[in-house]
Scaffold this motif. Structure first.
Motif, PDB file in Angstrom:
ATOM      1  N   GLN A  14     -19.802  79.456 -37.463  1.00 23.09           N
ATOM      2  CA  GLN A  14     -19.656  78.005 -37.247  1.00 23.09           C
ATOM      3  C   GLN A  14     -19.961  77.175 -38.489  1.00 23.09           C
ATOM      4  N   ALA A  17     -16.627  75.439 -39.917  1.00 23.79           N
ATOM      5  CA  ALA A  17     -16.079  74.359 -39.063  1.00 23.79           C
ATOM      6  C   ALA A  17     -16.766  73.029 -39.351  1.00 23.79           C
ATOM      7  N   ALA A  18     -18.063  73.051 -39.544  1.00 27.68           N
ATOM      8  CA  ALA A  18     -18.783  71.803 -39.842  1.00 27.68           C
ATOM      9  C   ALA A  18     -18.342  71.221 -41.180  1.00 27.68           C
ATOM     10  N   LEU A  20     -15.423  71.690 -42.569  1.00 30.80           N
ATOM     11  CA  LEU A  20     -14.063  71.180 -42.398  1.00 30.80           C
ATOM     12  C   LEU A  20     -14.059  69.796 -41.762  1.00 30.80           C
ATOM     13  N   LEU A  21     -14.899  69.628 -40.741  1.00 27.60           N
ATOM     14  CA  LEU A  21     -14.984  68.312 -40.100  1.00 27.60           C
ATOM     15  C   LEU A  21     -15.459  67.246 -41.091  1.00 27.60           C
ATOM     16  N   SER A  22     -16.390  67.623 -41.927  1.00 25.58           N
ATOM     17  CA  SER A  22     -16.889  66.657 -42.922  1.00 25.58           C
ATOM     18  C   SER A  22     -15.781  66.272 -43.909  1.00 25.58           C
ATOM     19  N   LEU A  24     -12.506  66.418 -43.379  1.00 27.47           N
ATOM     20  CA  LEU A  24     -11.509  65.593 -42.678  1.00 27.47           C
ATOM     21  C   LEU A  24     -11.992  64.156 -42.511  1.00 27.47           C
ATOM     22  N   LEU A  25     -13.262  63.984 -42.218  1.00 27.77           N
ATOM     23  CA  LEU A  25     -13.807  62.635 -42.078  1.00 27.77           C
ATOM     24  C   LEU A  25     -13.723  61.878 -43.399  1.00 27.77           C
ATOM     25  N   CYS A  27     -11.632  62.447 -45.826  1.00 33.42           N
ATOM     26  CA  CYS A  27     -10.212  62.153 -46.098  1.00 33.42           C
ATOM     27  C   CYS A  27      -9.733  60.969 -45.274  1.00 33.42           C
TER      28      CYS A  27
END
Length: 431
Positions: A14, A17-18, A20-22, A24-25, A27
């Protein structure tokens, strides 16, 4: 057998995934910031486009002022504003402006009480399409990319003044990006004559009328009752005749017709000679009556300049047919045979730099001004109705032409052949 690696723990799977979310946020935030900056750039781009179109509309309005000023001082035009000598064509000044007998300028109105308009639109090929029928610019001007202008006139604050209004537009259909600008300018009508001659014939120098023996008359009652006015001596053998009215007196002493009973007077009552007010330098004499020196008159608006080699009759006819009312002839004027110029309703001003050499059959309604005059006239039929000015000694020739002073005709000529000139300091780009 090779050893099998143990499976990663769930917590370790996991961690990616964290991250990646960061990413995307971050961006998304960068995209929002870029969109906001792009929005400002779009607003700036739209503002620049509006400013560009507004500047083009203002330039079109300015062009309309200059175009209208030139057309108001030009000759006959057709409905498309093209020069034409057909009798059905009128000068733009007659299409848009009414002139009263006192020189008051008022706009011509359509059936709805709106001032008549003229205008032009820029075509796709770079040429201009104009309309002088009273309806303004052609309908194609509603195209969003079409530059056009409309002009009309309004009454000025006083006699002799006219307000010229020009509206320029880039796309005149009322779209979001359509731009309009309006400018106005006061025009003064400078009359073609700044003073009326006191006699049918006026000369700066000496007047010698033998063997040329014109028959003089005055259509209106003149305060001085003069038939001849000169800055030098006058030699007119046995000049006598009526002092006022429609009667005619000739230089040979014969009365050529009158509705009144003969009322002869001594030459002193008919002639003003040795007048110091007329003893002026060459050119200043015409300035006294025409408002301009000859050199300036030849370059003035509304003046048609001609230079004739030989017989000038055809050129003069063509100029008058095209609507010219004020004619300047460089050098001498030769009219060896008959010519009729002007009318009682549309007189002309014929100014000659040199000598005016007239033959038989001359009929002129208006004013003849020349440096000298030679007239081989026939007895009966040849006439000048208006006045004659000679910037020197006068006259040579023979015959008995009729020269009649008509003050009403001269006043009409003064306004009809006047020049529209801009009033300094009157330009405005607001209501």
């Amino acid at each position: 057998m090779p050893a099998v690696s143990p499976a990663p723990a769930p917590r370790e799977r996991q961690r990616g995934a964290a991250a990646l979310l960061s990413v995307l946020l971050l961006c998304g935030l960068a995209l929002l910031a870029s969109l906001y900056a792009h929005r400002a750039l779009l607003a700036e781009t739209r503002g620049v486009e509006v400013q560009r179109r507004s500047a083009q509309a203002l330039a079109a309005a300015e062009s309309g002022l200059q175009w209208a000023l030139a057309q108001l001082n030009a000759g006959r035009v057709d409905a498309a504003c093209r020069p034409g000598s057909a009798t059905a064509n009128e000068p733009l000044r007659d299409r848009l402006v009414d002139i009263s007998a006192t020189g008051r300028l008022t706009p011509r109105l359509d059936a709805g009480g709106t001032p008549l308009q003229a205008g032009c639109a820029l075509e796709a090929d770079g040429g201009w399409s104009c309309r002088c029928s009273g309806e303004g610019a052609p309908a194609a001007a509603t195209d969003g990319e079409r530059i056009a202008f409309d002009v009309h006139v309004e009454a000025g604050p006083s006699n002799g003044l006219l307000r010229l209004v020009s509206r320029g537009c880039l796309g005149c259909g009322g779209g979001d990006l359509d731009a309009q600008a309006q400018v106005q300018l006061l025009l003064a009508l400078a009359p073609a004559l700044t003073g009326l001659p006191a006699a049918p014939m006026t000369a700066r120098g000496a007047l010698r009328l033998d063997p040329l023996a014109p028959a003089f008359s005055s259509r209106e009652h003149d305060a001085q009752g003069l038939l001849l006015h000169a800055g030098g001596p006058v030699e007119a053998p046995a000049l006598q005749g009526p002092r006022r009215g429609d009667a005619t007196a000739s230089a040979n002493g014969n009365e050529t017709g009158s509705s009144d009973s003969p009322d002869t007077a001594p030459p002193a009552g008919l002639v003003a000679d040795q007048d110091p007010a007329l003893v002026l330098p060459p050119g200043r004499f015409l300035h006294r009556y025409l408002g301009l020196d000859p050199a300036d008159l030849s370059r003035a608006p509304a003046v048609r300049t001609l230079r004739c080699d030989g017989d000038c009759a055809a050129d003069l006819r063509a100029a008058v047919a095209a609507g010219a009312r004020l004619l300047w002839v460089e050098g001498d004027l030769a009219l060896p045979s008959g010519l009729a110029l002007g009318s009682a309703d549309a007189p002309v001003l014929l100014a000659v730099q040199g000598q005016a050499r007239l033959g038989p059959g001359i009929a002129l309604h208006g004013l003849l001004a020349a440096a000298s005059l030679r007239w081989q006239a026939r007895s009966g039929g040849d006439f000048i109705r208006g006045a004659v000015l000679v910037d020197g000694d006068c006259c040579e020739g023979s015959g008995a032409p009729a020269i009649e002073r008509d003050a009403a005709l001269l006043r009409r000529l003064a306004w009809q052949a006047g020049r529209y000139v801009p009033v300094l300091g009157s330009w405005r780009d607001y209501e």
